[in-house]
Design a protein around this motif. Structure first.
Motif, PDB file in Angstrom:
ATOM      1  N   THR A 198       0.835  -1.207   0.000  1.00 33.93           N
ATOM      2  CA  THR A 198       0.000   0.000   0.000  1.00 33.93           C
ATOM      3  C   THR A 198       0.863   1.248   0.000  1.00 33.93           C
ATOM      4  O   THR A 198       0.633   2.188  -0.770  1.00 33.93           O
TER       5      THR A 198
ATOM      6  N   ASN B 219       2.484   1.967  -3.411  1.00 30.48           N
ATOM      7  CA  ASN B 219       1.617   2.447  -4.492  1.00 30.48           C
ATOM      8  C   ASN B 219       0.847   3.714  -4.149  1.00 30.48           C
ATOM      9  O   ASN B 219       0.534   4.505  -5.033  1.00 30.48           O
ATOM     10  N   ARG B 220       0.529   3.884  -2.884  1.00 30.01           N
ATOM     11  CA  ARG B 220      -0.384   4.966  -2.496  1.00 30.01           C
ATOM     12  C   ARG B 220       0.293   6.329  -2.489  1.00 30.01           C
ATOM     13  O   ARG B 220      -0.313   7.323  -2.896  1.00 30.01           O
TER      14      ARG B 220
ATOM     15  N   GLU C 237       2.589   8.136  -4.148  1.00 27.88           N
ATOM     16  CA  GLU C 237       3.376   8.220  -5.373  1.00 27.88           C
ATOM     17  C   GLU C 237       4.369   9.375  -5.342  1.00 27.88           C
ATOM     18  O   GLU C 237       5.476   9.280  -5.853  1.00 27.88           O
TER      19      GLU C 237
ATOM     20  N   ARG D 104       4.058  -3.752  -9.537  1.00 31.74           N
ATOM     21  CA  ARG D 104       3.602  -2.819  -8.495  1.00 31.74           C
ATOM     22  C   ARG D 104       3.555  -3.487  -7.118  1.00 31.74           C
ATOM     23  O   ARG D 104       2.786  -3.092  -6.250  1.00 31.74           O
TER      24      ARG D 104
ATOM     25  N   TRP E  96      -4.791  -0.932  -4.270  1.00 33.27           N
ATOM     26  CA  TRP E  96      -3.761   0.041  -4.606  1.00 33.27           C
ATOM     27  C   TRP E  96      -2.850  -0.460  -5.723  1.00 33.27           C
ATOM     28  O   TRP E  96      -2.328   0.337  -6.518  1.00 33.27           O
TER      29      TRP E  96
ATOM     30  N   ARG F 165      -4.263   0.409  -9.352  1.00 33.85           N
ATOM     31  CA  ARG F 165      -4.412   1.781  -8.850  1.00 33.85           C
ATOM     32  C   ARG F 165      -5.637   2.500  -9.382  1.00 33.85           C
ATOM     33  O   ARG F 165      -6.252   3.293  -8.684  1.00 33.85           O
TER      34      ARG F 165
ATOM     35  N   ALA G  49     -11.259  -1.274  -6.029  1.00 38.49           N
ATOM     36  CA  ALA G  49     -11.428  -0.342  -4.920  1.00 38.49           C
ATOM     37  C   ALA G  49     -12.783  -0.529  -4.252  1.00 38.49           C
ATOM     38  O   ALA G  49     -12.895  -0.484  -3.010  1.00 38.49           O
TER      39      ALA G  49
ATOM     40  N   SER H 270      -8.338   3.916   4.072  1.00 33.54           N
ATOM     41  CA  SER H 270      -7.394   3.636   2.997  1.00 33.54           C
ATOM     42  C   SER H 270      -8.119   3.158   1.745  1.00 33.54           C
ATOM     43  O   SER H 270      -7.786   3.565   0.627  1.00 33.54           O
TER      44      SER H 270
ATOM     45  N   ASP I 202      -9.728   5.989  -0.012  1.00 39.18           N
ATOM     46  CA  ASP I 202      -8.729   6.771  -0.736  1.00 39.18           C
ATOM     47  C   ASP I 202      -8.424   6.109  -2.081  1.00 39.18           C
ATOM     48  O   ASP I 202      -8.293   6.783  -3.115  1.00 39.18           O
ATOM     49  N   ALA I 203      -8.283   4.760  -2.071  1.00 35.99           N
ATOM     50  CA  ALA I 203      -8.064   4.040  -3.331  1.00 35.99           C
ATOM     51  C   ALA I 203      -9.246   4.246  -4.275  1.00 35.99           C
ATOM     52  O   ALA I 203      -9.074   4.451  -5.486  1.00 35.99           O
TER      53      ALA I 203
ATOM     54  N   THR J  96      -9.188   7.760  -5.761  1.00 36.08           N
ATOM     55  CA  THR J  96      -8.182   7.861  -6.820  1.00 36.08           C
ATOM     56  C   THR J  96      -8.688   7.221  -8.108  1.00 36.08           C
ATOM     57  O   THR J  96      -8.506   7.770  -9.208  1.00 36.08           O
TER      58      THR J  96
END
Length: 855
Positions: free
Chosen positions: A518, A521-522, A524, A535, A556, A559, A565, A583, A586-587, A590
């Motif tokens: 996480t 990837n999260r 960046e 990844r 993640w 992505r 997600a 979390s 958030d994914a 994104t």
């Protein structure tokens, strides 16, 4: 700020928190106390300062924040300063011409007293104040923390604490006194070397038994008092406190001082016995003791004479006094009656109180008051002697010390959780907690938690690592390393967090592998390691029964996969795990933003903020998510053109890293620029830039879009500084062309197009750059809308097509497109409608600009 002398430390913190007219709820959250406690302190402050309301108190706090800091010193010893005129003059001259002065001499010779006196003498020469830092209770590795605490320099994550100290010292002429450095020579030398190089107006006065060995060091040697007037005056002054009739006994003073080699501490200890022994008894006891130890003198005779006189004073104690004296040697940072009871279970509090008073009367302890509670402390030379006398008792007393520390830490944690006052007691007792926690995992975890709650994030991380070293199995080690990793994440140290989770993953802990992936990837813009082709998917288990955390990690890895997600969000909801849900959201945010569904991304961010409000900010795992929630909520509010919400988020103080110059300031720059508050944007941008430069220009790519927004503010103000800030945006992103950085490409294209519209610079290439294939979604609506309006203004034959391409889920962009449509068709009503749209979202400059077009 001048004020009543009876303001408590907690009241002072509440007063400082009132700056900016914060609400009681905001102050309670900031200080980790209850709202009722805040109300009580404010009522007390109103009475003590004699002001009418809280707004006047807030004004006092604002004034205090704007004033240069004073010189912070510990409380004086309460006795007269005797002699040392030549030494005092020499030390003053040395400080006048050298930035590093080391006052050197054996223990008990009076280095601290002289340093404090000279610091007071020259304080007016240092308008930016300074501090005296007592390093006696400080362990290796915590020198910077002690200096920061004395200077009231707080961590500004991800800036290191050492950088925060240096930033404080760089303000102007400052004096830093580092007292009792001999056991921390390497740590002190490293810090002082940085101070001399980087804080060029700071002077450092060191007291030590040895030189630091730093270039430019000016040593000043301090010996015993001159036998005769100075030493004898010290004895008579101190003896008169317990036996006034001895104040004029010059013969006794001469004999005692000669026997004790003029060592100030030895003289004071002897004088303390004068009242009970009388002149003859004093000389007889002294002769006995020195004769007994004759021939045992080592290479440093003065140091040995001090040890001898402490031993002599010890031998004159009763058995019960000696027993307590020995046990008190385990305390490195001072103690109160409750602490003493913890290491002396066989005596009542009444008996202990009596013994403490007797030891204090004999100058073996020094008493002070803190918040109405008596505290005692031994001089370090005396404490070392007491520890040596423990001998076979040491293991028992050390175990009792650990038990006391563990119970104290548990009590402080309970007070923290209940929102009660705990910080002041923790600050007083932290040195002993640090010593006691070295080999006890659960105590180390408690200390780490309390330290984190005090916003000493880097120190907290180290305590969690100490706990990990004591873990019994992989599960315990994961808990400790995970908390250490999140403490690192709060200060944006993704690299360290990733390494810690990979260390735990090596134990076979699947959640550690999931969190490592996480992090990889999260984050960046602060990627901790080279991103592998898969990844990090190969680090995850091939198991249908994944934990929620591993499912979030899979989201993640994928992505921009909305389905992955959504599955992670659903799993976290079913498990009722709010941190994993944050979390996962958030994914999801994104992923849907990449698909152009910005309003769904914003809704997910708002849900994260709602969850954040329920989480304890003093917990590292929660704090890491809270900090990120603030960052992303501001980003998505901008992405959908909700400028009012972006402004609100920029001004909140509930963020654990609130006030940080280049973590929170960028939010203000973006929001102020889009709202048309250009002066505010420019000011916030300067804070951001100066803070980033002061920290050594760390890689912080997320700031680049804020620098671009500052360029917009300058361009629309007409200051001529827009090109400067466009160049700064490139410097922050570490690229030579904005298109080479995903986070900067769209905002830079937007600023270029918007300024071209404002200044009527017709350039078809600018239009094309505004419609480039951007990978970062948040600023695309702004670039497209500004590019479409530029196409209209420039009479581009495909202007209508650009208007169609620029449609998005962004209220600011919608208003721009409505304005551009009005300009294209000459529809005044469309311009008036666009002005109303700008008004609704809080974009005041764009509203005025549009009204001007309508007229």
């Amino acid at each position: 700020m001048a004020g009543p002398k009876d303001v408590s430390a907690r009241e002072a913190e509440v007063l400082a928190a009132l700056a900016g007219d914060r609400s009681n709820a905001q102050i309670a959250r900031r200080l980790h106390i209850s709202i009722r406690t805040v109300e009580s302190h404010i009522s007390s402050l109103l009475r003590k300062y004699g002001v009418a309301d809280r707004h006047e108190l807030a004004a006092l706090a604002d004034v205090a924040e704007s004033q240069p800091p004073g010189f912070r010193t510990p409380a004086g010893p309460g006795t007269t300063f005797v002699g040392r005129e030549q030494d005092r003059a020499e030390l003053t001259r040395a400080l006048g011409s050298n930035r590093l002065v080391s006052l050197l001499g054996p223990g008990g010779v009076g280095k601290t007293r002289l340093a404090l006196r000279v610091a007071a003498d020259v304080a007016d020469n240092y308008p930016y104040g300074g501090a005296v830092v007592d390093l006696v209770p400080v362990r290796p590795g915590f020198v910077v923390a002690a200096v920061a605490e004395a200077l009231q320099a707080t961590e500004q994550p991800p800036q290191t604490l050492a950088d925060a100290v240096l930033e404080r010292l760089k303000r102007g002429r400052t004096l830093l006194v580092l007292d009792n450095c001999e056991h921390l020579l390497d740590d002190v030398a490293g810090l002082v070397a940085r101070i001399l190089t980087e804080a060029t107006e700071t002077a450092v006065l060191v007291t030590s038994r040895e030189r630091l060995g730093v270039a430019g060091e000016r040593p000043v040697q301090l010996g015993p008092l001159t036998l005769g007037a100075e030493a004898e005056q010290l004895f008579r002054d101190r003896a008169a406190l317990v036996a006034p009739e001895l104040a004029d006994d010059s013969e006794l003073a001469q004999k005692v001082c000669a026997e004790l080699d003029g060592v100030p501490l030895a003289i004071e200890l002897a004088a303390a016995r004068a009242g009970s022994l009388g002149p003859d008894g004093l000389l007889a006891a002294l002769d006995d003791r020195l004769r007994l130890l004759a021939g045992g003198r080592g290479p440093n005779e003065r140091h040995n004479s001090l040890a001898q006189v402490i031993g002599w004073s010890y031998d004159l104690l009763g058995d019960d006094e000696r027993g307590l004296f020995r046990r008190l040697g385990v305390f490195v940072g001072g103690f109160d009656l409750a602490a003493v009871a913890g290491v002396t279970p066989g005596l009542s509090r009444g008996e202990l109180s009596d013994l403490l008073g007797r030891l204090t009367d004999k100058s073996l302890l020094h008493r002070s008051q803190h918040a109405g509670i008596s505290r005692w402390r031994m001089l370090e030379t005396v404490r070392v002697f007491a520890l040596e006398e423990l001998k076979d008792e040491y293991d028992e007393v050390a175990a009792l010390h650990v038990t006391w520390a563990d119970q104290l830490a548990a009590k402080l944690e309970q007070q923290l959780e209940a929102g009660e006052e705990w910080q002041q007691e923790f600050d007083l007792l932290a040195p002993d907690l640090r010593v006691a926690s070295g080999g006890v995992r659960l105590l180390a975890r408690k200390l780490a938690h309390l330290t984190f709650a005090r916003r000493r994030f880097l120190e907290a991380r180290e305590h969690y690592l100490v706990a990990a070293g004591q873990a019994a199995d992989a599960a315990e080690r994961y808990d400790d390393l995970r908390d250490a990793a999140d403490a690192a994440m709060v200060v944006a140290d993704g690299g360290h967090a990733y390494q810690l989770m990979m260390r735990s993953a090596a134990d076979g802990t699947l959640d550690a592998a999931g969190y490592a992936v996480t992090i990889l990837n999260r984050y960046e813009m602060t990627r901790p390691a080279e991103l592998p082709e898969d990844r990090g998917a190969s680090l995850l288990p091939d198991n249908a029964e994944d934990s929620v955390l591993v499912r979030v990690a899979r989201a993640w890895v994928d992505r921009f996969g909305v389905a992955s997600a959504e599955a992670a969000v659903a799993a976290a909801r079913r498990a009722n795990q709010p941190l994993d849900l944050m979390s996962a959201l958030d994914a999801y945010s994104t992923a849907v933003a990449a698909a152009g569904r910005l309003r769904e991304a914003d809704a997910a961010s708002k849900e994260r903020m709602s969850l954040a409000a329920t989480l304890p900010a003093h917990d590292p795992r929660a704090a890491a998510e809270i900090v990120d929630a603030f960052h992303v909520a501001s980003t998505t509010a901008i992405a959908v053109g909700d400028i009012v919400e972006a402004l609100r988020l920029a001004q909140l103080i509930d963020d654990p890293v609130h006030g940080h110059p280049y973590i929170t300031a960028p939010r203000k720059v973006r929001a102020y620029a889009l709202a048309g508050r250009f002066e505010d944007a420019v000011q916030a941008a300067d804070v951001m830039w100066n803070g980033w430069r002061a920290a050594g220009c760390p890689p912080r790519a997320w700031m680049a879009s804020a620098a671009a927004a500052a360029a917009l503010a300058h361009g629309l103000l007409g200051s001529g500084q827009d090109a400067v800030w466009q160049a700064r945006a490139l410097e922050i992103a570490r690229v030579t062309d904005a298109t080479d950085d995903p986070g900067l490409a769209a905002p830079a294209a937007f600023v270029e197009a918007r300024l071209a519209v404002h200044h009527h610079k017709i350039d078809a290439d600018v239009v094309e750059r505004a419609f480039a294939a951007f990978t970062e979604p948040w600023w695309i609506p702004y670039a497209h809308a500004a590019g479409a309006e530029l196409a209209v203004v420039s009479g581009h034959p495909d202007a209508a097509r650009y208007l169609e391409r620029a449609v998005s889920e962004n209220a600011w962009a919608e208003a721009v497109l409505r304005r551009a449509q009005g300009r294209l068709t000459g529809d005044r009503d469309a311009l008036v409608e666009a002005a109303g749209m700008f008004h609704q979202i809080g974009a005041r400059f764009e509203e005025r600009y549009t009204i001007g077009l309508a007229r």
